[in-house]
Motif scaffolding. Sequence first.
Motif, mmCIF file in Angstrom:
data_model
loop_
_atom_site.group_PDB
_atom_site.id
_atom_site.type_symbol
_atom_site.label_atom_id
_atom_site.label_comp_id
_atom_site.label_asym_id
_atom_site.label_seq_id
_atom_site.Cartn_x
_atom_site.Cartn_y
_atom_site.Cartn_z
ATOM 1 N N HIS A 53 27.214 -9.856 2.580
ATOM 2 C CA HIS A 53 27.522 -11.243 2.904
ATOM 3 C C HIS A 53 26.433 -11.906 3.755
ATOM 4 N N TRP A 55 23.277 -11.204 3.393
ATOM 5 C CA TRP A 55 22.266 -11.491 2.373
ATOM 6 C C TRP A 55 22.649 -12.736 1.576
ATOM 7 N N LEU A 56 23.899 -12.778 1.106
ATOM 8 C CA LEU A 56 24.350 -13.889 0.277
ATOM 9 C C LEU A 56 24.386 -15.201 1.056
ATOM 10 N N GLY A 57 24.871 -15.154 2.283
ATOM 11 C CA GLY A 57 25.052 -16.371 3.060
ATOM 12 C C GLY A 57 23.800 -16.910 3.708
ATOM 13 N N ILE A 60 19.357 -14.955 0.772
ATOM 14 C CA ILE A 60 19.005 -15.447 -0.564
ATOM 15 C C ILE A 60 19.102 -16.969 -0.633
ATOM 16 N N THR A 61 20.036 -17.546 0.096
ATOM 17 C CA THR A 61 20.131 -19.006 0.085
ATOM 18 C C THR A 61 18.885 -19.634 0.708
ATOM 19 N N SER A 62 18.435 -19.116 1.834
ATOM 20 C CA SER A 62 17.213 -19.620 2.472
ATOM 21 C C SER A 62 15.999 -19.396 1.580
ATOM 22 N N ILE A 64 15.930 -19.141 -1.710
ATOM 23 C CA ILE A 64 15.950 -20.058 -2.850
ATOM 24 C C ILE A 64 15.455 -21.432 -2.423
ATOM 25 N N ILE A 65 15.937 -21.927 -1.299
ATOM 26 C CA ILE A 65 15.482 -23.235 -0.808
ATOM 27 C C ILE A 65 13.968 -23.229 -0.609
ATOM 28 N N THR A 77 11.520 -15.048 -6.543
ATOM 29 C CA THR A 77 12.763 -15.108 -5.780
ATOM 30 C C THR A 77 13.632 -13.893 -6.080
ATOM 31 N N GLY A 81 14.285 -11.383 -3.209
ATOM 32 C CA GLY A 81 15.713 -11.337 -2.864
ATOM 33 C C GLY A 81 16.320 -9.970 -3.122
#
Length: 99
Positions: A53, A55-57, A60-62, A64-65, A77, A81
């Motif tokens: 979580h 990683w997901l929260g 990887i979100t950062s 991707i941005i 990515t 990631g």
Amino acid sequence: INKTREQIMANNSATPYILAALMQLIMAYSLALFIPRLMGATTISNGLIVAFHAWLGFVITSMIINHRYQGSKWSLTLIDGGYLLGVLLVQGLVIGLFG
């Protein structure tokens, strides 16, 4: 990353490796703090759940941005990631083993 193999191999500095090791220690320390506070106990399954979580929260979100703004390929990515997902899951597993 728009660098040739020669450009990448020309960097003989140990700095990136030292920084990577330090950053991973900080990640593991943070996980070790979060796991019992979020889950109530430090177990293998709790370590893996919190690591995933995190990683997901955040990771990887950062990523991707940042990669979208930089115009990086999606394959970069996925590689970066996936690597960090593996790092966090191994850290969560080890922390869970130590309880």
